[in-house]
Motif scaffolding. Structure first.
Motif, mmCIF file in Angstrom:
data_model
loop_
_atom_site.group_PDB
_atom_site.id
_atom_site.type_symbol
_atom_site.label_atom_id
_atom_site.label_comp_id
_atom_site.label_asym_id
_atom_site.label_seq_id
_atom_site.Cartn_x
_atom_site.Cartn_y
_atom_site.Cartn_z
ATOM 1 N N ALA A 26 -0.185 10.784 -13.847
ATOM 2 C CA ALA A 26 1.530 11.513 -13.523
ATOM 3 C C ALA A 26 2.460 9.668 -13.099
ATOM 4 O O ALA A 26 3.332 9.421 -12.951
ATOM 5 C CB ALA A 26 1.134 12.490 -11.849
ATOM 6 N N LEU A 27 1.117 8.812 -12.311
ATOM 7 C CA LEU A 27 2.494 7.728 -10.984
ATOM 8 C C LEU A 27 2.633 6.976 -12.894
ATOM 9 O O LEU A 27 3.796 6.947 -12.772
ATOM 10 C CB LEU A 27 1.138 6.836 -11.111
ATOM 11 C CG LEU A 27 1.051 5.893 -9.904
ATOM 12 C CD1 LEU A 27 2.521 5.818 -9.442
ATOM 13 C CD2 LEU A 27 -0.130 5.183 -9.641
ATOM 14 N N CYS A 28 2.075 6.957 -14.026
ATOM 15 C CA CYS A 28 2.790 6.135 -15.007
ATOM 16 C C CYS A 28 3.496 6.992 -15.727
ATOM 17 O O CYS A 28 4.095 5.757 -16.040
ATOM 18 C CB CYS A 28 0.852 5.889 -15.859
ATOM 19 S SG CYS A 28 -0.053 4.869 -16.079
ATOM 20 N N GLN A 29 3.735 7.792 -15.919
ATOM 21 C CA GLN A 29 4.943 8.380 -15.963
ATOM 22 C C GLN A 29 5.912 8.427 -15.579
ATOM 23 O O GLN A 29 7.660 8.057 -15.966
ATOM 24 C CB GLN A 29 4.757 9.948 -16.636
ATOM 25 C CG GLN A 29 3.611 10.486 -17.405
ATOM 26 C CD GLN A 29 3.335 11.806 -17.407
ATOM 27 O OE1 GLN A 29 4.439 12.804 -16.533
ATOM 28 N NE2 GLN A 29 1.779 12.220 -17.957
ATOM 29 N N ALA A 30 6.427 8.426 -14.328
ATOM 30 C CA ALA A 30 6.561 7.874 -13.589
ATOM 31 C C ALA A 30 7.428 6.481 -12.875
ATOM 32 O O ALA A 30 8.820 6.051 -12.758
ATOM 33 C CB ALA A 30 6.695 7.976 -11.824
ATOM 34 N N THR A 71 1.099 -1.755 0.133
ATOM 35 C CA THR A 71 0.003 -0.040 -0.154
ATOM 36 C C THR A 71 0.977 1.467 0.244
ATOM 37 O O THR A 71 1.505 1.358 0.748
ATOM 38 C CB THR A 71 -0.354 0.308 1.474
ATOM 39 O OG1 THR A 71 -1.616 -1.297 0.758
ATOM 40 C CG2 THR A 71 -1.839 1.752 1.042
ATOM 41 N N GLN A 72 0.122 2.094 -0.637
ATOM 42 C CA GLN A 72 1.473 3.837 -1.040
ATOM 43 C C GLN A 72 0.622 4.087 -1.274
ATOM 44 O O GLN A 72 -0.564 4.271 -1.611
ATOM 45 C CB GLN A 72 1.917 3.681 -1.974
ATOM 46 C CG GLN A 72 3.386 2.611 -2.236
ATOM 47 C CD GLN A 72 4.904 3.001 -1.403
ATOM 48 O OE1 GLN A 72 5.150 3.857 -2.051
ATOM 49 N NE2 GLN A 72 4.736 2.250 -0.265
ATOM 50 N N THR A 73 0.842 5.259 -0.167
ATOM 51 C CA THR A 73 -0.364 6.774 -0.149
ATOM 52 C C THR A 73 0.663 7.893 -0.322
ATOM 53 O O THR A 73 2.001 8.047 -0.047
ATOM 54 C CB THR A 73 -0.741 6.786 1.611
ATOM 55 O OG1 THR A 73 -1.318 6.069 1.477
ATOM 56 C CG2 THR A 73 -1.503 8.449 1.406
ATOM 57 N N VAL A 74 -0.365 8.927 -1.183
ATOM 58 C CA VAL A 74 0.393 10.711 -1.604
ATOM 59 C C VAL A 74 -0.140 11.663 -1.177
ATOM 60 O O VAL A 74 -0.829 10.957 -1.071
ATOM 61 C CB VAL A 74 1.076 9.523 -3.486
ATOM 62 C CG1 VAL A 74 1.777 8.720 -3.287
ATOM 63 C CG2 VAL A 74 0.024 10.142 -3.809
ATOM 64 N N ASP A 75 0.201 12.163 -1.447
ATOM 65 C CA ASP A 75 0.024 13.649 -0.821
ATOM 66 C C ASP A 75 -1.181 14.195 -2.031
ATOM 67 O O ASP A 75 -0.330 13.658 -2.922
ATOM 68 C CB ASP A 75 0.700 14.632 -0.435
ATOM 69 C CG ASP A 75 0.620 16.244 0.572
ATOM 70 O OD1 ASP A 75 -0.284 16.151 1.306
ATOM 71 O OD2 ASP A 75 0.381 16.933 0.076
ATOM 72 N N LEU A 76 -1.890 14.915 -1.486
ATOM 73 C CA LEU A 76 -3.092 14.965 -2.963
ATOM 74 C C LEU A 76 -2.334 15.814 -3.360
ATOM 75 O O LEU A 76 -2.597 16.089 -4.500
ATOM 76 C CB LEU A 76 -4.418 15.103 -2.125
ATOM 77 C CG LEU A 76 -5.583 16.045 -2.967
ATOM 78 C CD1 LEU A 76 -5.664 14.473 -3.982
ATOM 79 C CD2 LEU A 76 -6.739 15.939 -2.259
ATOM 80 N N PHE A 103 5.409 10.809 -6.103
ATOM 81 C CA PHE A 103 5.328 9.470 -7.434
ATOM 82 C C PHE A 103 6.215 8.855 -7.422
ATOM 83 O O PHE A 103 6.133 7.187 -8.340
ATOM 84 C CB PHE A 103 4.170 9.576 -8.811
ATOM 85 C CG PHE A 103 3.130 9.897 -9.061
ATOM 86 C CD1 PHE A 103 2.402 8.550 -7.608
ATOM 87 C CD2 PHE A 103 2.356 11.035 -8.612
ATOM 88 C CE1 PHE A 103 0.548 9.513 -7.922
ATOM 89 C CE2 PHE A 103 0.918 11.248 -8.822
ATOM 90 C CZ PHE A 103 0.316 10.458 -7.921
ATOM 91 N N GLN A 104 7.815 9.372 -7.401
ATOM 92 C CA GLN A 104 8.507 8.894 -8.509
ATOM 93 C C GLN A 104 9.021 7.551 -6.812
ATOM 94 O O GLN A 104 9.707 6.988 -7.169
ATOM 95 C CB GLN A 104 10.072 9.987 -8.594
ATOM 96 C CG GLN A 104 11.108 9.630 -9.005
ATOM 97 C CD GLN A 104 10.595 8.982 -10.597
ATOM 98 O OE1 GLN A 104 10.029 9.532 -11.473
ATOM 99 N NE2 GLN A 104 11.181 7.629 -10.853
ATOM 100 N N ALA A 105 8.819 8.303 -5.492
ATOM 101 C CA ALA A 105 9.117 7.023 -5.002
ATOM 102 C C ALA A 105 8.015 6.270 -4.809
ATOM 103 O O ALA A 105 8.240 4.561 -4.305
ATOM 104 C CB ALA A 105 8.838 7.828 -3.053
ATOM 105 N N VAL A 106 6.932 6.194 -5.075
ATOM 106 C CA VAL A 106 5.759 5.242 -5.204
ATOM 107 C C VAL A 106 6.584 4.322 -6.083
ATOM 108 O O VAL A 106 7.031 2.908 -6.427
ATOM 109 C CB VAL A 106 4.363 6.034 -5.293
ATOM 110 C CG1 VAL A 106 4.335 3.761 -5.636
ATOM 111 C CG2 VAL A 106 4.235 6.115 -4.318
ATOM 112 N N ALA A 107 7.053 4.611 -7.035
ATOM 113 C CA ALA A 107 8.063 3.694 -8.244
ATOM 114 C C ALA A 107 9.042 3.573 -7.795
ATOM 115 O O ALA A 107 9.161 1.692 -8.010
ATOM 116 C CB ALA A 107 8.132 4.845 -9.174
ATOM 117 N N THR A 108 10.193 4.166 -7.032
ATOM 118 C CA THR A 108 10.902 2.789 -6.125
ATOM 119 C C THR A 108 10.461 1.978 -5.129
ATOM 120 O O THR A 108 10.686 0.655 -5.017
ATOM 121 C CB THR A 108 12.021 3.939 -5.918
ATOM 122 O OG1 THR A 108 12.341 4.943 -6.096
ATOM 123 C CG2 THR A 108 13.020 3.589 -5.095
ATOM 124 N N ALA A 109 8.874 1.788 -5.016
ATOM 125 C CA ALA A 109 8.947 1.034 -3.652
ATOM 126 C C ALA A 109 8.329 0.449 -4.735
ATOM 127 O O ALA A 109 8.268 -0.942 -3.853
ATOM 128 C CB ALA A 109 7.873 2.330 -2.800
#
Length: 443
Positions: A266-270, A230-235, A240-246
């Protein structure tokens, strides 16, 4: 899973700012002969030569004109084709539309306008961001057929019949079964078997509705035996780069989300920038649109693994007569809609078909009560093959496993028909079924 996924996805969007004439046989009622004695003004909105039907849409909502407009265009195309084919038992259908602007007050205004002033016989193909007028519709016993369940109103009120069917009590007192709804896990079961996947990630905003929906996804994945990250990002400032790494470190195979289109792209770009390779980026029916090529133009890698699930037929599958009828009518009446074609447009057509079949079952003596008898019958309905068969038979609180089916498609930049589009990934949605658990949750 599929209808609830759509509900949550639509709510989460608040986080961001000519063809040939269709033959009359395509619109015949499946049951019920015409009544003898000719047409009469048999109920509200019905005259000897006309039936008045209403459509409420959040057309000019803060989400933009395309997000919720699909069902409206599909239904309008259906009724224009129906009238061109001679109408219904000698009556034409007059459609009155209303834009509620995406607000509760606007929705109540539309409801009063259509019911009290225009005196429509029924509503159909509704797609309202805030269906605040639902209790008034039900209180006036106006059939609302084939609406999109963006909120929980279709899980509560009688006389409201959503596009996916519903087995809850719908007694007006509470949502679902004493405030509890149930999700099923066929989506997760499908990908586990199809892609041999057992590692999934869910990405959400740090916002209440987003986190709530993400928890539903996690619950369903866990029930199917997935390892879930599970990954939570600030609205406001999503990292998203950190999410991609995880996701890369966790060897994620499937990606689900509780975000809007802006966040997804944006997530897909990351992910593409970080070189993350997924087996599938899974979205829902609301994002089953022809605009994917444009929306994900900066993330071709992620776009290449984009899958969508639904309870309705792929609008590209014209080998099915009902789909071909839909596409023919859309080309005839709304040719400019081809680049923005969507699953919701097909479901709007199916909603209008459902209401028409209900009205046709009454023959010339058309009444609301008669139309609702058709809606409440035990025989499942499939909109002439456009929907997975469903009904509105009220059943006890769910317990134990149930059989659930789904349609699945994958985006391809080059399809067998030529050009980009969605390609169905199952032989038949009516047989792509699983015995799955029913998991409770509070909306």
């Amino acid at each position: 899973m599929t209808r609830r996924a759509r509900l949550a996805a639509a709510v989460l969007l608040l986080l961001v700012g000519c063809g040939t004439r269709l033959p009359a046989k395509d619109f015949a009622a499946p049951t019920g002969p015409p009544a003898s004695g000719g047409n009469t003004a048999s109920d509200t909105g019905v005259t000897a030569g006309q039936i008045k039907v209403g459509i409420i849409t959040s057309l000019t909502s803060p989400l933009g004109t395309e997000v919720l407009s699909g069902p409206r265009y599909g239904a309008l195309a259906f009724f224009q084709a129906l009238n061109a084919a001679g109408g219904l038992h000698g009556r034409t259908v007059q459609v009155v539309t209303c834009d509620d602007g995406g607000s509760g007050i606007g929705n109540q205004d539309c409801v009063h306008q259509l019911i009290d002033h225009d005196q429509v016989f029924a509503l159909t193909a509704g797609s309202s961001l805030d269906y605040a007028g639902a209790s008034y519709v039900s209180g006036k016993a106006v059939p609302d057929v084939g609406g999109q369940p963006i909120g929980t109103e279709y899980d509560r009120w009688p006389h409201l019949f959503e596009i996916y069917g519903n087995s809850a009590p719908r007694d007006g007192r509470s949502v679902g079964w004493d405030g509890t709804l149930y999700q099923t896990t066929e989506v997760y079961r499908f990908f586990k078997q199809r892609l041999n996947a057992d590692r999934a990630a869910v990405v959400a905003y740090n916002q209440a509705e987003s986190l709530s929906y993400a928890h539903q996804i996690e619950q369903g994945l866990a029930a199917e035996g997935y390892h879930v990250l599970t990954q939570t990002v600030d609205l406001a400032l999503p990292a998203f780069q950190a999410v991609a790494t995880a996701l890369s470190a966790d060897h994620t195979q499937l990606l689900f989300d509780a975000m809007d289109t802006r966040g997804n792209t944006a997530l897909c770009q990351a992910l593409d920038t970080a070189g993350v390779k997924l087996a599938a980026k899974v979205t829902n029916v609301q994002n089953w649109t022809q605009t994917v090529a444009r929306d994900y133009q900066s993330a071709p890698g992620c776009r290449a693994v984009l899958w969508a699930t639904s309870s309705s037929r792929n609008y590209a599958d014209t080998q099915y007569p009902a789909v071909q009828d839909f596409r023919t009518a859309m080309q005839r009446y709304y040719p400019d809609r081809q680049p923005v074609m969507s699953a919701w447009e097909l479901e709007g057509w199916a909603a209008a078909q459902w209401l028409t079949d209900a009205m046709a079952s009454c023959g010339a003596a058309l009444t609301r009560a008669c139309a609702e008898r058709f809606m409440n019958r035990a025989q499942p309905y499939d909109a002439h093959g456009l929907l997975i068969p469903t009904d509105f038979v009220r059943r006890p609180r769910p317990s134990g496993p149930t059989r659930a089916c789904l349609d699945v498609a994958r985006w391809q930049d080059g399809t067998p028909a030529g050009g980009p589009g969605w390609v169905t990934q199952v032989p038949d949605m009516d047989t792509n079924c699983f015995e799955v658990p029913q998991l409770p949750y509070q909306p």
